[in-house]
Write a protein that holds these residues in place. Structure first.
Motif, short mmCIF file in Angstrom:
data_model
loop_
_atom_site.label_atom_id
_atom_site.label_comp_id
_atom_site.label_asym_id
_atom_site.label_seq_id
_atom_site.Cartn_x
_atom_site.Cartn_y
_atom_site.Cartn_z
N HIS A 53 0.81 -1.22 0.00
CA HIS A 53 0.00 0.00 0.00
C HIS A 53 0.85 1.27 0.00
CE1 HIS A 53 -3.71 -2.26 0.72
NE2 HIS A 53 -3.02 -2.98 1.59
N GLY A 54 2.15 1.12 -0.26
CA GLY A 54 3.04 2.26 -0.22
C GLY A 54 3.52 2.54 1.19
N PRO A 60 -5.22 2.51 -1.60
CA PRO A 60 -6.28 1.58 -1.22
C PRO A 60 -6.21 0.29 -2.04
CG PRO A 60 -7.18 3.35 -2.56
CD PRO A 60 -5.75 3.70 -2.30
N PRO A 61 -6.82 -0.78 -1.55
CA PRO A 61 -6.65 -2.09 -2.17
C PRO A 61 -7.03 -2.13 -3.66
CG PRO A 61 -8.00 -2.26 -0.18
CD PRO A 61 -7.65 -0.84 -0.34
N HIS A 62 -8.09 -1.41 -4.04
CA HIS A 62 -8.54 -1.47 -5.43
C HIS A 62 -7.67 -0.66 -6.37
CE1 HIS A 62 -10.24 2.27 -4.01
NE2 HIS A 62 -10.65 2.58 -5.21
N GLY A 163 -13.31 -3.90 -2.04
CA GLY A 163 -12.94 -2.77 -1.21
C GLY A 163 -13.15 -1.44 -1.94
N PRO A 164 -12.77 -0.32 -1.34
CA PRO A 164 -12.15 -0.24 -0.02
C PRO A 164 -13.13 -0.35 1.15
CG PRO A 164 -12.36 1.95 -0.93
CD PRO A 164 -12.83 1.00 -2.00
#
Length: 244
Positions: A53-54, A60-62, A163-164
């Motif tokens: 996720h950085g 965000p996951p998507h 998600g998210p």
């Protein structure tokens, strides 16, 4: 000696104890990965680490560029991937703080770039994905969890959602009927992309909350953050034992 890549999820944006020798700002045909690929030494072994996720945790996951992440790890020299995922518990055994090493996955995601095999191809390619997780890697994780005296399940079905947002009670009920034991938002297409580039891949899942409808209380980020804080020490101990 196998060069392992560790993909850190929510709660593991950096690997404490990793002696970094290089931070690789890599470019790929699919764009930039979530963060620099960190090369270093952990538990006496050369490893690669990538924050899914950085760093800081911001993607965000998507919107994770899964293709760039897997491609970058492959190009950096990874020979196997251990993915760490924070998940919700569906099965009654999957309480907060419980670990699961899933053996199967059901993909409920949509709209994600999910394959390397598209565009101007010389031929159509289909990969066998009957068994999505590498069994030898799974066995290493299971042995490490047992040695660290963690509460864990050696099998489970990971339901990957878009998600998210978190899921509804009805969605979790459907997933339970489908046979899912845990629910997360990052298990796919990460696993299949690793398969497409012939990288053995296994998932270490930490349950950080009961899934919707599995508790009478609302699911809060504070609850999830507490579970992550309590569980990440064990995650790091398990990873260290696998590598050593």
């Amino acid at each position: 000696m196998t060069v392992y890549a560790i993909i850190g999820g929510t709660g593991l944006t950096q690997l404490e104890g990793l002696t970094i020798t290089a931070a690789l700002n890599m470019d790929t045909p699919y764009g930039a990965p979530s963060a620099p690929v960190l090369r270093g030494e952990y538990a006496g072994r050369e490893v690669l680490f990538l924050a899914r996720h950085g760093h800081p945790h911001r993607i965000p996951p998507h919107q994770v560029n899964y293709r760039a992440n897997i491609w970058a790890l492959k190009q950096a020299g990874a020979e196997a991937i251990i993915a760490v995922n924070a998940v919700g518990g569906i099965h009654m055994a999957m309480g907060t703080g419980h670990f699961c090493v899933p053996h199967q996955v059901i993909d409920y995601t949509s709209g994600r770039a999910h394959t390397f095999f598209e565009g101007e191809l010389d031929h159509v390619t289909h990969v066998d994905f009957s068994y999505p997780y590498d069994e030898k890697l799974r066995e290493l994780l299971i042995a490490a969890l047992a040695a660290e005296h963690c509460e864990f399940s050696s099998h489970g079905v990971y339901g990957a959602t878009q998600g998210p947002r978190l899921e509804t009670v009805a969605e979790i009920a459907r997933m339970e009927r489908d046979g899912c034991d845990i629910v997360g938002m990052t298990g796919m297409p990460e696993a299949v992309l690793a398969r497409e580039v012939s990288l053995p891949y296994a998932c270490l899942s930490l349950v950080v909350n009961p899934a919707a409808g599995k508790t009478t209380a609302l699911i809060t980020m504070a609850e999830i953050e507490r579970a992550l804080e309590q569980g990440m020490g064990k995650v790091k101990a398990v990873l260290a034992r696998v590598l050593s």
